[in-house]
Design an enzyme around this catalytic site. Structure first.
Site, short mmCIF file in Angstrom:
data_model
loop_
_atom_site.label_atom_id
_atom_site.label_comp_id
_atom_site.label_asym_id
_atom_site.label_seq_id
_atom_site.Cartn_x
_atom_site.Cartn_y
_atom_site.Cartn_z
N LYS A 37 0.83 -1.21 0.00
CA LYS A 37 0.00 0.00 0.00
C LYS A 37 0.86 1.25 0.00
O LYS A 37 0.43 2.33 -0.37
CB LYS A 37 -0.92 -0.01 1.23
N ARG A 38 2.11 1.10 0.42
CA ARG A 38 3.01 2.26 0.47
C ARG A 38 3.54 2.64 -0.91
O ARG A 38 4.18 3.66 -1.08
CB ARG A 38 4.17 1.98 1.43
#
Length: 478
Positions: free
Chosen positions: A257-258
């Site tokens: 998700k980063r």
């Protein structure tokens, strides 16, 4: 599972920023399963982690789901009988159940400071141990607890997870799964600020909202023993567990998700179509009975089955996504694609007030681009003055090229109602009369009209430019 066997599933995101493609897949699979089984899908916003809360993220997330065509039967803006559907509005419910667990001896007050916990974890890591709570407050006496509470010592409530034996459960995709209880941490259920953690709120809400199937990412499978213990501590029936395979990069590393390029909104901004995104995401870890790859949302609703979800990780292949998006751009209605593409032309400050020309430009561009934004690359030459290199100018000033330009300028000046057939006839006529064919004919003509030796055929270029603009470009280099 709920007693009446009604299928109820939920997508429960945290409003901590953009919608990750993994989150979209979870939302999609829940939605598809509800549609296939005539069940109910619920959107629940898990916003109790105030440290990660992003203002406006909830609204953005809901708008994105609607843009993609994923509706839900109950949610924050579609209240059902089990609301509210935003966890920050349910904190009193969680506190009640947290204290009930303490009374039942299934949870306990923990008064350890952050500094102490950090020190314990550091020591465990130095010994190559898995960082876990060391149980200091697990067996405090009733008097010790009362004394701490009387002194207003800050506390959290922790799960009193059994340290002996194993927890065994069945996952719809993975079958039998086992965990040694000694490896499961005494999870914090209620934080010092009075807000619940994911684990308590998740289980309480799933029970109260009568969720029958918990369909979520594989990363949550290690939390299942804690959740099962909570269900059993309250005497509640378990839901069915369905843990979806990880999403992977092409190098098989986890799609994080980063990584900024995994936001659903970003892909839509770049000109990926909602229809293509739904189709592509559906095939990440699930497959239909045949080899077919292009499915509308309605077709997916009929085809979807939990039995066809894979155990192994699914690779997020951007090249395949681009290919699929290109397929949708070619086959969807031209009016729809033209409307979707307008903002990219506006951003590029291109005047598209001539609607007929604009539609022709989009029709040409969508055959060659893989995203809506990419259509611009194949379109600016129909609107802006062409720029030529010295090498280009040599080609344009060649004697044969000049003959072609002169012939075409004269022929077009007297032509009426230019159709693709008439332009094609002019191509054949000029080649015959000038006795210029092949590269000697097409390269200079395409270059003077389009600015590039490669591109659409001559009839398409002239049809888009129109008579006046075509003559203007020819005469400029005569």
């Amino acid at each position: 599972m709920n007693k009446n066997n009604a299928i109820r599933v939920r997508f429960a995101p945290s409003p901590t920023g953009y919608l990750h493609v993994g989150g979209l897949r979870t939302a999609l699979f829940n939605y598809l399963y509800a549609q296939k089984t005539n069940g109910k899908s619920i959107l629940r916003i898990e916003d109790t982690d105030k440290g990660r809360f992003v203002p406006g993220a909830k609204e953005d997330l809901m708008n994105t789901l609607k843009l993609l065509g994923l509706s839900y039967d109950e949610g924050p803006d579609n209240e059902g009988e089990f609301g509210p559907y935003v966890q920050s509005a349910r904190t009193e419910i969680y506190r009640k159940f947290a204290h009930e667990l303490v009374e039942r001896g299934k949870a306990y007050y923990c008064f350890c400071s952050k500094d102490r916990l950090d020190k314990v974890r550091k020591e465990q890591r130095e010994k190559n141990q898995t960082p876990m709570y060391d149980g200091k407050c697990r067996n405090l006496s009733e008097d010790e607890v009362k004394e701490k509470l009387g002194e207003d010592t800050p506390f959290v409530i922790r799960l009193k997870f059994p340290k002996e034996g194993k927890t065994v459960f069945y996952d719809k995709i993975r079958g039998k799964v086992e965990f040694n209880n000694s490896e499961v941490d005494d999870q914090i259920l209620m934080k010092a600020d009075g807000y619940p953690t994911y684990h308590l709120a998740n289980v309480v809400d799933d029970h109260l909202m009568k969720i029958s199937h918990v369909i979520r990412g594989e990363e949550w499978i290690t939390s299942v023993p804690k959740h099962i213990f909570l269900y059993e501590s309250f005497g509640w029936d378990l839901p069915k567990f369905v843990h979806l395979p990880l999403l992977l990069n092409p190098d098989k590393s986890k799609l994080s998700k980063r990584q900024g390029d995994v936001a659903v909104e970003k892909y839509l901004e770049k000109g990926y179509l909602p229809e293509a995104m739904i189709n592509f995401i559906a095939l990440l870890g699930w497959h239909a009975a045949g080899d077919r790859e292009i499915y509308s949302l309605k077709e997916l609703e009929k085809e979807f089955s939990l039995n066809r979800i894979s155990k192994s990780g699914a690779v997020f292949d951007l090249e395949k996504f681009q290919w699929m998006n290109g397929q949708y751009m070619k086959k969807l209605d031209l009016d729809y694609i033209s409307e979707k593409t307008e903002k990219y032309f506006t951003d590029a400050k291109i005047d598209i007030s001539d609607g007929e020309k604009y539609r022709k430009v989009v029709e040409n561009g969508r055959k060659r681009a893989s995203t809506l934004a990419g259509i611009i690359e194949h379109s600016t030459m129909f609107y802006e003055d062409l720029q030529f290199t010295d090498e280009d100018l040599k080609i344009l000033s060649d004697e044969k090229a000049q003959k072609i330009f002169s012939f075409w300028a004269d022929a077009l000046k007297n032509a009426d109602n230019l159709s693709l057939q008439k332009i094609n006839d002019l191509v054949k006529q000029s080649q015959k009369e000038l006795e210029i064919r092949g590269k000697d004919f097409y390269i200079p003509l395409r270059l003077v009209l389009f600015g590039n030796c490669h591109g659409p055929d001559i009839p398409t270029i002239v049809d888009i430019l129109g008579k006046e603009m075509t003559i203007g470009r020819l005469k400029k280099y005569l």
